[in-house]
Scaffold this motif. Structure first.
Motif, PDB file in Angstrom:
ATOM      1  N   ASN A   1       0.927  -1.088  -0.083  1.00 13.31           N
ATOM      2  CA  ASN A   1       0.339   0.359  -0.299  1.00 13.31           C
ATOM      3  C   ASN A   1       1.088   1.500  -0.217  1.00 13.31           C
ATOM      4  O   ASN A   1       0.775   2.186  -0.615  1.00 13.31           O
TER       5      ASN A   1
ATOM      6  N   VAL B   1       4.225   1.243  -1.331  1.00  9.16           N
ATOM      7  CA  VAL B   1       5.033   1.424  -2.519  1.00  9.16           C
ATOM      8  C   VAL B   1       3.716   2.138  -2.889  1.00  9.16           C
ATOM      9  O   VAL B   1       4.547   3.252  -3.738  1.00  9.16           O
ATOM     10  N   LYS B   2       2.767   2.221  -3.824  1.00 15.10           N
ATOM     11  CA  LYS B   2       1.723   2.997  -4.232  1.00 15.10           C
ATOM     12  C   LYS B   2       1.817   4.353  -4.154  1.00 15.10           C
ATOM     13  O   LYS B   2       1.676   4.978  -5.109  1.00 15.10           O
ATOM     14  N   ILE B   3       1.981   4.511  -2.847  1.00 15.03           N
ATOM     15  CA  ILE B   3       2.063   6.233  -3.018  1.00 15.03           C
ATOM     16  C   ILE B   3       3.286   7.106  -2.674  1.00 15.03           C
ATOM     17  O   ILE B   3       2.885   7.785  -2.167  1.00 15.03           O
TER      18      ILE B   3
ATOM     19  N   VAL C   1       9.942   2.910  -2.422  1.00 13.79           N
ATOM     20  CA  VAL C   1      11.269   0.913  -2.715  1.00 13.79           C
ATOM     21  C   VAL C   1      12.778   1.396  -2.594  1.00 13.79           C
ATOM     22  O   VAL C   1      13.312   0.918  -2.664  1.00 13.79           O
ATOM     23  N   PHE C   2      13.414   2.851  -3.177  1.00 16.65           N
ATOM     24  CA  PHE C   2      14.716   3.088  -3.499  1.00 16.65           C
ATOM     25  C   PHE C   2      14.620   2.739  -2.880  1.00 16.65           C
ATOM     26  O   PHE C   2      16.661   2.863  -2.388  1.00 16.65           O
TER      27      PHE C   2
ATOM     28  N   LEU D   1      10.253  -3.718  -8.174  1.00 14.92           N
ATOM     29  CA  LEU D   1       8.333  -3.457  -8.077  1.00 14.92           C
ATOM     30  C   LEU D   1       7.788  -4.491  -8.467  1.00 14.92           C
ATOM     31  O   LEU D   1       7.009  -5.166  -7.978  1.00 14.92           O
TER      32      LEU D   1
ATOM     33  N   PHE E   1       5.445  -6.380  -6.569  1.00 17.16           N
ATOM     34  CA  PHE E   1       3.486  -6.880  -6.500  1.00 17.16           C
ATOM     35  C   PHE E   1       3.592  -7.963  -7.180  1.00 17.16           C
ATOM     36  O   PHE E   1       2.780  -8.300  -8.071  1.00 17.16           O
TER      37      PHE E   1
ATOM     38  N   THR F   1       4.509  -9.137  -9.725  1.00 18.23           N
ATOM     39  CA  THR F   1       3.627  -9.053 -11.548  1.00 18.23           C
ATOM     40  C   THR F   1       5.054  -8.823 -12.175  1.00 18.23           C
ATOM     41  O   THR F   1       6.742  -9.127 -11.857  1.00 18.23           O
TER      42      THR F   1
ATOM     43  N   LYS G   1       7.821   6.499 -18.297  1.00 14.30           N
ATOM     44  CA  LYS G   1       7.002   6.736 -16.518  1.00 14.30           C
ATOM     45  C   LYS G   1       8.533   6.834 -15.992  1.00 14.30           C
ATOM     46  O   LYS G   1       8.076   8.368 -15.283  1.00 14.30           O
TER      47      LYS G   1
END
Lengths: 248, 248
Positions: free
Chosen positions: B163, B165-167, B171-172, B188, B192, B194, B204
């Motif tokens: 949650n 990491v999304k906002i 992560v760094f 990433l 996730f 994925t 991006k």
DNA sequence: GCAAAAGTGTTACCGGTACACCCATGC
DNA sequence: GCATGGGTGTACCGGTAACACTTTTGC
């Protein structure tokens, strides 16, 4: 029930949010301490609701209990959001006096677990149970005097609420079962302190299969009556898809 | 330091995440209890790292201390995510034996505050301080035997990590200061669970002014050397804009 | 010169945003 | 019939998704 033993150094505090169709509010309790000799007002401010947990009680249950004691409601949305452990969080002079006056065997250092809760304020009666509880608009909190570190707890609660609202449809907990789209829009505007554009908002809601239009309309309003809607968490759970889109 | 007094009923547990450029891992400690008479192995499983907090210590400091004790690192990313209070969370037979063996004056009921931490695993040496600590890929945890309610704590930690990491660009914290885009992408993907498409991913990232290309490239790799990048939280804070987009 | 990973550009589609007018009711 | 909020459609743009080939190095 009855001879419950408290854990002296652990408590729960609840930040109770409600929506009056205009503003987002928090339920605060007035705290007043009067010197029994002189009659002077020693403390007069506001607090969140909280209490210690019992020895055989889990945090979630303690939060539910506290909520029920104050509002009479059960099965309310509750979410734990942070645990506060500052060493002097209950050690301000006025707070020490208050705890001494309560004389319930609390420890000098109390760690408290913060919960926020969302209630449909049309369901709560502030007349019966009220220990001088009142709804305070969130934008008035910064200018008020609160007990302990409750202002800090409130800030964190609001932040946690906003984060959660973005990723999960919990806002509906703040509305009655049947609501209009304008009410939903006003609510989101209040939560995020922003303005939304009506047509785009409705287009977006139109793409949410779990916000279902009822056959009913408002009655008795002096303008075109609005369509009523219902939120179905069941439909939400079935249709939600995992989104990974990074937002930072 | 030295004669610190613990609070018997409150502890902190840390879920330490690390990335080895292939998988996302958690640092677990082996727990082994051998019957001193018979020599039989009574307990052999894994635990998160945790400990009680001291009387004059705040939760965040306790978490930092625990992290430093195990890894030797300071100033590490740490985030409190949930407080666990199940009544029997330390009451399984093997766990009771373990606590009795430790004999440190812990309470029968312990409430624990969960933190997750993100570390650049190239910086940690598991040879010196190790109390049999090892990195375990997160997809192996479900099949393992963990102490207390640590599997549950891990699940919540992973959820909280995803949650957040999304906002927020946390992560760094799992990468070395200088990293390649492929490493970031793999990370990433690991977080996730994925797959991401390379070109779109790089497009991006190209729009994130706070991921800055260095003049350096990888050296000594048996293929075209990759550009190195740096994450600047300073630039991030300056350029971030409030997003309100509802995601549910 | 070959293996291995780095790096790059174009098109199709969808969701977000911006914007102005008619509609149903109570009084 | 008027005041009040309810309700709708369209055009533009930017971001996301899908897809294949060339480049640089070590060996």
């Amino acid at each position: 029930m009855g001879k419950e033993v408290i854990i002296p150094n652990i408590s729960v505090d609840c930040v109770i949010f409600g929506f009056d169709f205009e503003k987002l509010n928090v339920l605060l309790v007035e705290r007043e301490l009067i010197d029994s000799k002189t009659g002077a007002v020693v403390i007069k401010d506001h607090t969140l609701t909280g209490y210690h947990i019992f020895e055989d009680e889990v945090l979630d249950s303690a939060a539910s209990r506290i909520l029920k004691d104050l509002t009479g409601l059960e099965n309310i949305y509750l979410e734990q959001f942070y645990t506060f452990s500052e060493i002097d969080r209950v050690a301000a002079e006025k707070d020490k006096k208050w705890l001494a006056y309560m004389n319930k065997g609390f420890a000098d250092r109390i760690i408290t677990v913060g919960y926020f809760s969302l209630i449909d304020s049309t369901k709560v009666e502030l007349t019966v149970h009220n220990r001088n509880a009142s709804w305070v608009p969130i934008d008035e909190i910064p200018g008020m005097e609160l007990a302990f570190d409750h202002k800090h707890i409130f800030d964190r609660a609001l932040e946690a609420l906003r984060n959660k609202v973005k990723i999960d449809p919990i806002v509906f907990e703040l509305l009655p079962e049947r609501f209009t789209l304008t009410q939903l829009q006003k609510l989101l505007e209040a939560v995020f302190d922003t303005q939304l554009e009506k047509r785009n908002f409705r287009k977006k809601v139109g793409q949410m299969p779990y916000v279902v239009a009822l056959k009913e309309k408002q009655v008795g309003v002096p303008h075109k009556p609005a369509q009523l809607y219902l939120f179905s968490r069941e439909v939400y759970e079935k249709t939600k898809k995992e989104r990974i889109g990074l937002m930072f």
